[in-house]
Design a protein around this motif. Structure first.
Motif, PDB file in Angstrom:
ATOM      1  N   ALA A   1      -2.460 -26.720  17.853  1.00 39.07           N
ATOM      2  CA  ALA A   1      -3.143 -28.026  18.608  1.00 39.07           C
ATOM      3  C   ALA A   1      -2.834 -28.342  18.489  1.00 39.07           C
ATOM      4  N   LEU A   2      -1.233 -29.312  17.537  1.00 40.86           N
ATOM      5  CA  LEU A   2      -0.880 -30.368  16.955  1.00 40.86           C
ATOM      6  C   LEU A   2       0.368 -29.424  18.084  1.00 40.86           C
ATOM      7  N   VAL A   3       0.848 -28.682  18.237  1.00 39.74           N
ATOM      8  CA  VAL A   3       2.105 -28.402  19.072  1.00 39.74           C
ATOM      9  C   VAL A   3       1.858 -28.744  20.805  1.00 39.74           C
ATOM     10  N   GLU A   4       0.380 -28.052  20.972  1.00 40.52           N
ATOM     11  CA  GLU A   4      -0.212 -28.394  22.331  1.00 40.52           C
ATOM     12  C   GLU A   4      -0.177 -29.450  22.788  1.00 40.52           C
ATOM     13  N   GLN A   5      -0.673 -30.334  21.695  1.00 41.55           N
ATOM     14  CA  GLN A   5      -0.758 -31.870  21.650  1.00 41.55           C
ATOM     15  C   GLN A   5       0.457 -32.670  22.194  1.00 41.55           C
ATOM     16  N   HIS A   6       1.460 -32.625  21.344  1.00 39.22           N
ATOM     17  CA  HIS A   6       2.749 -33.173  21.635  1.00 39.22           C
ATOM     18  C   HIS A   6       3.617 -32.914  22.936  1.00 39.22           C
ATOM     19  N   ILE A   7       3.023 -31.289  22.910  1.00 40.63           N
ATOM     20  CA  ILE A   7       3.906 -30.724  24.676  1.00 40.63           C
ATOM     21  C   ILE A   7       3.395 -31.120  25.395  1.00 40.63           C
ATOM     22  N   ASP A   8       1.955 -31.666  25.410  1.00 37.64           N
ATOM     23  CA  ASP A   8       1.546 -32.383  26.617  1.00 37.64           C
ATOM     24  C   ASP A   8       2.030 -33.729  26.480  1.00 37.64           C
ATOM     25  N   SER A   9       2.113 -34.262  25.465  1.00 40.47           N
ATOM     26  CA  SER A   9       2.408 -35.879  25.855  1.00 40.47           C
ATOM     27  C   SER A   9       3.872 -36.256  26.131  1.00 40.47           C
ATOM     28  N   HIS A  10       4.317 -35.312  25.500  1.00 41.01           N
ATOM     29  CA  HIS A  10       5.828 -36.108  25.290  1.00 41.01           C
ATOM     30  C   HIS A  10       6.843 -34.742  26.491  1.00 41.01           C
ATOM     31  N   MET A  11       5.995 -34.090  27.174  1.00 37.93           N
ATOM     32  CA  MET A  11       6.938 -33.171  27.853  1.00 37.93           C
ATOM     33  C   MET A  11       7.664 -33.961  28.537  1.00 37.93           C
TER      34      MET A  11
ATOM     35  N   ILE B   1       0.187 -18.303  12.917  1.00 38.51           N
ATOM     36  CA  ILE B   1      -0.435 -19.450  12.803  1.00 38.51           C
ATOM     37  C   ILE B   1      -1.260 -20.174  12.574  1.00 38.51           C
ATOM     38  N   PRO B   2      -1.497 -21.446  11.403  1.00 43.84           N
ATOM     39  CA  PRO B   2      -3.564 -21.616  11.476  1.00 43.84           C
ATOM     40  C   PRO B   2      -3.256 -22.237  12.773  1.00 43.84           C
ATOM     41  N   PRO B   3      -4.685 -22.313  13.274  1.00 41.43           N
ATOM     42  CA  PRO B   3      -5.091 -22.886  14.319  1.00 41.43           C
ATOM     43  C   PRO B   3      -5.043 -24.889  14.657  1.00 41.43           C
ATOM     44  N   THR B   4      -4.694 -25.490  13.161  1.00 40.75           N
ATOM     45  CA  THR B   4      -4.501 -26.983  13.788  1.00 40.75           C
ATOM     46  C   THR B   4      -2.719 -27.029  13.966  1.00 40.75           C
ATOM     47  N   ALA B   5      -2.289 -26.394  13.469  1.00 41.69           N
ATOM     48  CA  ALA B   5      -0.305 -26.563  14.107  1.00 41.69           C
ATOM     49  C   ALA B   5      -0.488 -26.271  15.213  1.00 41.69           C
TER      50      ALA B   5
ATOM     51  N   PRO C   1      12.991 -28.779  25.074  1.00 42.82           N
ATOM     52  CA  PRO C   1      12.563 -27.813  24.203  1.00 42.82           C
ATOM     53  C   PRO C   1      11.441 -26.884  24.453  1.00 42.82           C
ATOM     54  N   THR C   2      11.646 -25.867  23.902  1.00 44.44           N
ATOM     55  CA  THR C   2      10.744 -24.478  24.038  1.00 44.44           C
ATOM     56  C   THR C   2       9.801 -24.317  23.244  1.00 44.44           C
ATOM     57  N   ARG C   3       8.746 -23.483  23.174  1.00 42.11           N
ATOM     58  CA  ARG C   3       7.343 -23.334  22.625  1.00 42.11           C
ATOM     59  C   ARG C   3       8.155 -23.524  20.944  1.00 42.11           C
ATOM     60  N   ASP C   4       9.043 -22.145  21.396  1.00 41.85           N
ATOM     61  CA  ASP C   4       9.160 -22.019  19.597  1.00 41.85           C
ATOM     62  C   ASP C   4       9.977 -22.972  19.433  1.00 41.85           C
ATOM     63  N   GLU C   5      10.643 -23.606  19.614  1.00 39.54           N
ATOM     64  CA  GLU C   5      11.728 -24.936  18.661  1.00 39.54           C
ATOM     65  C   GLU C   5      10.497 -25.654  18.301  1.00 39.54           C
ATOM     66  N   TYR C   6       9.778 -25.821  19.017  1.00 38.52           N
ATOM     67  CA  TYR C   6       8.479 -26.472  18.543  1.00 38.52           C
ATOM     68  C   TYR C   6       8.279 -25.785  17.107  1.00 38.52           C
ATOM     69  N   LEU C   7       7.696 -24.745  16.722  1.00 38.60           N
ATOM     70  CA  LEU C   7       7.324 -24.178  16.052  1.00 38.60           C
ATOM     71  C   LEU C   7       8.431 -23.808  14.561  1.00 38.60           C
ATOM     72  N   LEU C   8       9.893 -23.793  15.459  1.00 38.78           N
ATOM     73  CA  LEU C   8      10.902 -23.996  14.181  1.00 38.78           C
ATOM     74  C   LEU C   8      10.606 -25.309  13.690  1.00 38.78           C
ATOM     75  N   ALA C   9      10.909 -26.224  14.265  1.00 38.12           N
ATOM     76  CA  ALA C   9      10.690 -27.611  13.471  1.00 38.12           C
ATOM     77  C   ALA C   9       9.251 -27.816  12.542  1.00 38.12           C
TER      78      ALA C   9
END
Length: 337
Positions: free
Chosen positions: A82-92, A76-80, A102-110
């Motif tokens: 980074a986006l997943v990491e940022q969203h997990i840190d801010s909403h988890m 997966i491109p680094p931008t995606a 929500p797991t990391r795989d579910e974020y990537l599926l979305a």
């Protein structure tokens, strides 16, 4: 417990232990003589042999390794990432106490889901609207086809309205005229000089308001009441709150049997002196009964003992409890040993 010693044919030599993982398969179907030299193993791995290939060869040998293909699928491109990491840190933080996080795989599926509705609409908006309109009309037609049959079974048939009949003048029945009634005259009233209604003459004495005729014979009830001198400085506690105007007991024939505090209490509860004395004696008679059976004297016991309103009985119980008239020391001479 001790394990049995390892057999000689299963022991590994020092050279085999020095080789990198994975270890070479010792057998390929038939027993062969082991080659202990590392050069022979590498030569067979490169030239092709029935033994397992060496995944990590020693330095010095040039082996072509494909570096452009990932080992475990596309990256997966680094931008995606980074986006997943940022969203997990801010909403988890919102899902700390939740069971299904929500797991990391579910974020990537979305992220992998790409909407195509807008793209199809932008290709030809008119065709898209026409297709949606046809779908809607088809659904409405299906609903209307199934609706009449259901309604016919539920609707109730109504009889037609009656038609107006024209009746000839010769068929009309003449009504008999009613007899006129003479109006009754209003009875004459006697004029009074004042607005006060005159009271009818009676030989009976006026009945006191707020009394009960069935519960005024206090002499028939045994007196277990504590002496009035036991009030002491607690006379101010013998009071109650009650809505309404106080009863005037200034002319009550039994007012001399009540202390000033009791007289105020009876007037507040709108009880005559005789009714108050009956209720008082009934309450303390019930108190003596509970002491003889070693039972607690509650407010409901006082309500059941009196023949007045239960709310007024509760007010009397509260006032007597406040001044300490329910103490055991006041009834020692009446308690059965």
């Amino acid at each position: 417990m001790k394990l049995p010693p390892i057999s000689v044919d299963r022991k590994r030599t020092q050279s085999e232990m020095d080789l990198p993982s994975p270890p070479v398969t010792p057998y390929t179907g038939t027993k062969k003589t082991k080659e202990n030299t590392s050069d022979q193993l590498e030569r067979e791995a490169v030239g092709g042999s029935s033994r397992d290939p060496v995944l990590f060869p020693r330095h010095g040998h040039n082996v072509d390794i494909a570096t452009d293909e990932p080992l475990f699928g596309p990256i997966i491109p680094p931008t995606a990432e980074a986006l997943v990491e940022q969203h997990i840190d801010s909403h988890m933080a919102r899902f700390e106490n939740k069971l299904n996080k929500p797991t990391r795989d579910e974020y990537l599926l979305a992220l992998s889901c790409v909407p195509i509705v807008s793209a199809q609409y932008n290709r030809n908006p008119a065709a898209w609207a026409r297709e949606e309109r046809e779908t809607l009309e088809r659904q409405l037609a299906m609903m209307q086809r199934s609706r009449p049959s259901e309604l016919e079974s539920k609707l109730k048939k109504i009889a037609p309205a009656p038609t107006k009949r024209v009746v000839g003048s010769h068929n009309r029945v003449q009504r008999t005229s009613r007899v006129k009634r003479t109006p009754r005259s209003t009875p004459k009233q006697k004029a009074h000089d004042t607005f006060n209604s005159p009271s009818p003459p009676s030989n009976k004495p006026p009945r006191a308001i707020g009394t009960n005729r069935d519960d005024t014979d206090y002499d028939s009830i045994k007196d277990y009441c504590p002496p009035l001198n036991t009030l002491g400085n607690n006379a101010k506690g013998l009071k109650a709150d009650w809505k309404g105007q106080m009863l005037d007991l200034s002319h009550d024939p039994d007012r001399h049997l009540l202390s000033p505090a009791e007289l105020s209490l009876a007037a507040t509860l709108r009880l005559s002196c005789a009714t108050y004395l009956c209720s008082k004696r009934r309450i303390f008679e019930a108190r003596v009964r509970t002491l003889n059976v070693e039972k607690e004297f509650r407010k409901t016991d006082a309500q059941q003992a009196c023949k007045i309103d239960v709310n007024k009985a509760s007010k009397l119980w509260t006032a007597y409890e406040r001044v300490g008239w329910f103490d055991r020391k006041h009834f020692q001479q009446y308690i059965k040993k």
